[in-house]
Scaffold this motif. Structure first.
Motif, mmCIF file in Angstrom:
data_model
loop_
_atom_site.group_PDB
_atom_site.id
_atom_site.type_symbol
_atom_site.label_atom_id
_atom_site.label_comp_id
_atom_site.label_asym_id
_atom_site.label_seq_id
_atom_site.Cartn_x
_atom_site.Cartn_y
_atom_site.Cartn_z
ATOM 1 N N GLY A 36 0.825 -1.213 0.000
ATOM 2 C CA GLY A 36 0.000 0.000 0.000
ATOM 3 C C GLY A 36 0.849 1.249 0.000
ATOM 4 O O GLY A 36 0.555 2.225 -0.684
ATOM 5 N N PHE A 37 1.926 1.227 0.767
ATOM 6 C CA PHE A 37 2.828 2.375 0.797
ATOM 7 C C PHE A 37 3.455 2.593 -0.569
ATOM 8 O O PHE A 37 3.524 3.714 -1.063
ATOM 9 C CB PHE A 37 3.914 2.173 1.854
ATOM 10 C CG PHE A 37 4.940 3.265 1.863
ATOM 11 C CD1 PHE A 37 6.182 3.050 1.296
ATOM 12 C CD2 PHE A 37 4.652 4.500 2.405
ATOM 13 C CE1 PHE A 37 7.133 4.058 1.280
ATOM 14 C CE2 PHE A 37 5.592 5.510 2.397
ATOM 15 C CZ PHE A 37 6.839 5.294 1.829
ATOM 16 N N LEU A 38 3.916 1.520 -1.196
ATOM 17 C CA LEU A 38 4.524 1.635 -2.512
ATOM 18 C C LEU A 38 3.529 2.163 -3.542
ATOM 19 O O LEU A 38 3.874 2.962 -4.396
ATOM 20 C CB LEU A 38 5.087 0.285 -2.960
ATOM 21 C CG LEU A 38 6.308 -0.199 -2.200
ATOM 22 C CD1 LEU A 38 6.657 -1.621 -2.629
ATOM 23 C CD2 LEU A 38 7.481 0.720 -2.411
ATOM 24 N N ALA A 39 2.296 1.712 -3.456
ATOM 25 C CA ALA A 39 1.268 2.160 -4.406
ATOM 26 C C ALA A 39 0.972 3.643 -4.235
ATOM 27 O O ALA A 39 0.599 4.317 -5.192
ATOM 28 C CB ALA A 39 -0.003 1.341 -4.210
ATOM 29 N N PHE A 45 10.826 -2.899 3.297
ATOM 30 C CA PHE A 45 11.094 -3.909 4.318
ATOM 31 C C PHE A 45 10.573 -3.484 5.680
ATOM 32 O O PHE A 45 10.362 -2.309 5.948
ATOM 33 C CB PHE A 45 12.593 -4.249 4.408
ATOM 34 C CG PHE A 45 13.477 -3.101 4.844
ATOM 35 C CD1 PHE A 45 13.779 -2.911 6.178
ATOM 36 C CD2 PHE A 45 14.015 -2.230 3.921
ATOM 37 C CE1 PHE A 45 14.604 -1.881 6.601
ATOM 38 C CE2 PHE A 45 14.837 -1.190 4.312
ATOM 39 C CZ PHE A 45 15.135 -1.020 5.654
ATOM 40 N N THR A 46 10.326 -4.480 6.475
ATOM 41 C CA THR A 46 10.016 -4.304 7.889
ATOM 42 C C THR A 46 10.991 -5.197 8.655
ATOM 43 O O THR A 46 11.615 -6.076 8.086
ATOM 44 C CB THR A 46 8.565 -4.728 8.220
ATOM 45 O OG1 THR A 46 8.376 -6.078 7.805
ATOM 46 C CG2 THR A 46 7.551 -3.824 7.526
ATOM 47 N N CYS A 47 11.111 -4.942 9.929
ATOM 48 C CA CYS A 47 12.049 -5.720 10.752
ATOM 49 C C CYS A 47 11.296 -6.798 11.516
ATOM 50 O O CYS A 47 10.156 -6.595 11.934
ATOM 51 C CB CYS A 47 12.781 -4.806 11.729
ATOM 52 S SG CYS A 47 13.755 -3.527 10.885
ATOM 53 N N ASP A 65 6.009 1.245 10.144
ATOM 54 C CA ASP A 65 7.100 0.301 10.370
ATOM 55 C C ASP A 65 7.843 -0.055 9.083
ATOM 56 O O ASP A 65 8.863 -0.741 9.139
ATOM 57 C CB ASP A 65 6.562 -0.997 10.993
ATOM 58 C CG ASP A 65 6.075 -0.786 12.407
ATOM 59 O OD1 ASP A 65 6.542 0.169 13.061
ATOM 60 O OD2 ASP A 65 5.238 -1.582 12.863
ATOM 61 N N ALA A 66 7.340 0.366 7.944
ATOM 62 C CA ALA A 66 7.957 0.009 6.662
ATOM 63 C C ALA A 66 8.968 1.063 6.222
ATOM 64 O O ALA A 66 8.724 2.262 6.316
ATOM 65 C CB ALA A 66 6.892 -0.145 5.587
ATOM 66 N N VAL A 67 10.113 0.589 5.756
ATOM 67 C CA VAL A 67 11.148 1.447 5.185
ATOM 68 C C VAL A 67 11.270 1.051 3.720
ATOM 69 O O VAL A 67 11.160 -0.128 3.375
ATOM 70 C CB VAL A 67 12.503 1.247 5.908
ATOM 71 C CG1 VAL A 67 13.589 2.086 5.259
ATOM 72 C CG2 VAL A 67 12.369 1.585 7.384
ATOM 73 N N VAL A 68 11.475 2.030 2.841
ATOM 74 C CA VAL A 68 11.609 1.758 1.414
ATOM 75 C C VAL A 68 12.896 2.389 0.902
ATOM 76 O O VAL A 68 13.134 3.578 1.112
ATOM 77 C CB VAL A 68 10.409 2.304 0.608
ATOM 78 C CG1 VAL A 68 10.588 2.017 -0.879
ATOM 79 C CG2 VAL A 68 9.106 1.736 1.115
ATOM 80 N N TYR A 69 13.720 1.568 0.266
ATOM 81 C CA TYR A 69 14.927 2.037 -0.415
ATOM 82 C C TYR A 69 14.682 1.932 -1.914
ATOM 83 O O TYR A 69 14.273 0.878 -2.400
ATOM 84 C CB TYR A 69 16.136 1.176 -0.069
ATOM 85 C CG TYR A 69 16.651 1.278 1.347
ATOM 86 C CD1 TYR A 69 16.363 2.356 2.171
ATOM 87 C CD2 TYR A 69 17.461 0.272 1.863
ATOM 88 C CE1 TYR A 69 16.854 2.432 3.466
ATOM 89 C CE2 TYR A 69 17.964 0.346 3.151
ATOM 90 C CZ TYR A 69 17.660 1.434 3.945
ATOM 91 O OH TYR A 69 18.156 1.500 5.221
ATOM 92 N N GLY A 112 22.037 -3.630 3.699
ATOM 93 C CA GLY A 112 21.706 -2.373 4.369
ATOM 94 C C GLY A 112 20.392 -2.464 5.127
ATOM 95 O O GLY A 112 20.251 -1.907 6.222
ATOM 96 N N ALA A 113 19.430 -3.179 4.559
ATOM 97 C CA ALA A 113 18.146 -3.378 5.246
ATOM 98 C C ALA A 113 18.352 -4.210 6.509
ATOM 99 O O ALA A 113 17.802 -3.900 7.575
ATOM 100 C CB ALA A 113 17.141 -4.046 4.313
#
Length: 111
Positions: free
Chosen positions: A14-17, A108-110, A59-63, A78-79
């Motif tokens: 959803g974040f990417l979209a 990614f999430t942890c 909680d999501a990080v995007v590279y 790096g993630a």
């Protein structure tokens, strides 16, 4: 797959979209980072200056990165570094291209 992992994957998708359009993927859809690198999302110095975009939502990080500048393996490392060690990042890789160059986004999430 646990319910929590499913929710994290859907949240990342959803974040990417919601990101700004501009990257063509092989499926015909498009997505891209809005640009800019949030330094707080990078804990691996080898990524500095090589990512095209880095951002966080919940909680999501995007590279986002050009594949001729840095490879998937280095970005995954790096993630993992962001998450505290090897195997700690749960990733969603989206392959595409931007301006005729390979351009990927790794959300990614942890664990």
């Amino acid at each position: 797959m646990t319910f929590t992992k499913t929710i994290m994957i859907l949240a990342s998708a959803g974040f990417l979209a919601a990101c700004e359009a501009g990257v063509s993927t092989s499926g015909g859809s498009s997505m891209a980072m809005s640009g800019g690198v949030d330094a707080a999302t990078i804990r691996d110095g080898s990524l500095t200056g090589k990512l095209d975009g880095a951002s966080m939502s919940g909680d999501a990080v995007v590279y986002a990165y050009y594949t001729d500048v840095i490879g998937d393996g280095a970005v995954l490392n790096g993630a993992d570094a962001y998450c505290g060690g090897p195997g700690q990042a749960v990733i969603q890789l989206t392959r595409g291209e931007k301006g005729g160059r390979g351009y990927n986004s790794m959300a990614f999430t942890c664990r």
